[in-house]
Design a protein around this motif. Sequence first.
Motif, PDB file in Angstrom:
ATOM      1  N   ALA A 175       0.855  -1.189   0.000  1.00  0.00           N
ATOM      2  CA  ALA A 175       0.000   0.000   0.000  1.00  0.00           C
ATOM      3  C   ALA A 175       0.888   1.236   0.000  1.00  0.00           C
ATOM      4  N   ALA A 176       0.271   2.380  -0.238  1.00  0.00           N
ATOM      5  CA  ALA A 176       0.993   3.649  -0.137  1.00  0.00           C
ATOM      6  C   ALA A 176       1.568   3.776   1.270  1.00  0.00           C
ATOM      7  N   LEU A 196      -9.603  -2.939  -0.953  1.00  0.00           N
ATOM      8  CA  LEU A 196      -8.755  -3.956  -1.573  1.00  0.00           C
ATOM      9  C   LEU A 196      -8.813  -3.799  -3.082  1.00  0.00           C
ATOM     10  N   LEU A 197      -7.636  -3.786  -3.711  1.00  0.00           N
ATOM     11  CA  LEU A 197      -7.526  -3.735  -5.168  1.00  0.00           C
ATOM     12  C   LEU A 197      -7.188  -5.129  -5.664  1.00  0.00           C
ATOM     13  N   LEU A 222     -13.688  -4.752  -1.433  1.00  0.00           N
ATOM     14  CA  LEU A 222     -13.149  -4.864  -2.798  1.00  0.00           C
ATOM     15  C   LEU A 222     -13.645  -3.671  -3.611  1.00  0.00           C
ATOM     16  N   VAL A 223     -12.756  -2.726  -3.866  1.00  0.00           N
ATOM     17  CA  VAL A 223     -13.163  -1.474  -4.513  1.00  0.00           C
ATOM     18  C   VAL A 223     -12.882  -1.443  -6.007  1.00  0.00           C
ATOM     19  N   ALA A 224     -11.989  -2.314  -6.490  1.00  0.00           N
ATOM     20  CA  ALA A 224     -11.661  -2.263  -7.921  1.00  0.00           C
ATOM     21  C   ALA A 224     -11.045  -3.578  -8.370  1.00  0.00           C
ATOM     22  N   GLY A 239      -2.894   5.601  -3.175  1.00  0.00           N
ATOM     23  CA  GLY A 239      -3.635   5.483  -1.937  1.00  0.00           C
ATOM     24  C   GLY A 239      -5.055   4.981  -2.060  1.00  0.00           C
ATOM     25  N   PHE A 240      -5.402   4.366  -3.205  1.00  0.00           N
ATOM     26  CA  PHE A 240      -6.765   3.890  -3.391  1.00  0.00           C
ATOM     27  C   PHE A 240      -7.032   2.548  -2.710  1.00  0.00           C
ATOM     28  N   GLY A 241      -6.006   1.845  -2.259  1.00  0.00           N
ATOM     29  CA  GLY A 241      -6.253   0.592  -1.581  1.00  0.00           C
ATOM     30  C   GLY A 241      -5.014  -0.267  -1.462  1.00  0.00           C
TER      31      GLY A 241
END
Length: 299
Positions: A175-176, A196-197, A222-224, A239-241
């Motif tokens: 992660a970031a 979670l990506l 689970l976002v993407a 920073g999206f996941g």
Amino acid sequence: MDQLNLRHLYYFWMISREGSIARASEVLDLAPQTLSGQLSTFEAQVGGRLFRRERRRLVLTDLGEMVQGYADDIFALTGELHETLRLAPSDRPLHLSAGVSATIHKLIAYYLLQPAMHLDRTIHLDCRTGRTEDLLHSLKRRELDVVLTDRMPTLEGVDRFAVHPLSSSTISLFAAPALAEALRAGFPESLNGRPLLANATDTPYFSKLMNWLTLNNVRMNLVARVDDSALIKVFGREGFGVFAAPTLIQDEVCRQYEVERVASLDEVTDQLFAVTRNRSPAHEGVRAICVAGNVDKRG
């Protein structure tokens, strides 16, 4: 045109290069009348005129230009073949056609192919990515020498294939930096509700990851789903996941995408395989891949 006479094609090609039958006949050491007759025979074979005369010059017709394009390719390869055959067998380039499952990280694929590129002879590599099932069909048709995959193939109807286990690696979460630091405290409970990506939900290690989360009573969001191993890391960097990748390439992932490792999951592994037509491949490059890759690199 059931059969193409390559000698006639060669004569036509020399005439087109030299610009006249007279000059081509000198190069070929043939009588102009003989060469003219061979050209007429070839034109009858292809079904049209290949040259037209303009002020005592031979100019290619549209059909002639098309045929010349193919002839250029054919005789360029013929020249390469002639030069190659003049070399000692050990000095000849070795052609390797490899299929790589699209779900294998490209850096991992490079590590697996690297031993073949380091042989003491020139290697011409033709690398194709795609679905494992499609690549296996190409292997069966002898269009490929080896298939690299991250799943145990179902070899129904292709019993003569051989599966060679290669290296395996644990999976790590990345992660970031700010998010990674926050997640390390109280891990794995800290993952609850976090984004979670997913690279590709049909990859074998993703189902293992989901099982691991379930066993540890963790529910992530689970976002993407990003079907590109490089793009998902860009989303992670911004920073999206959280995303997963083999621990084997963690240094490169962290350096290139400016992310940090949250943790390694010893229970979640990514196993790789090489599939060949024979249990003992005759191809030097394939043997090098199978031998060098049969090492446990869990990381």
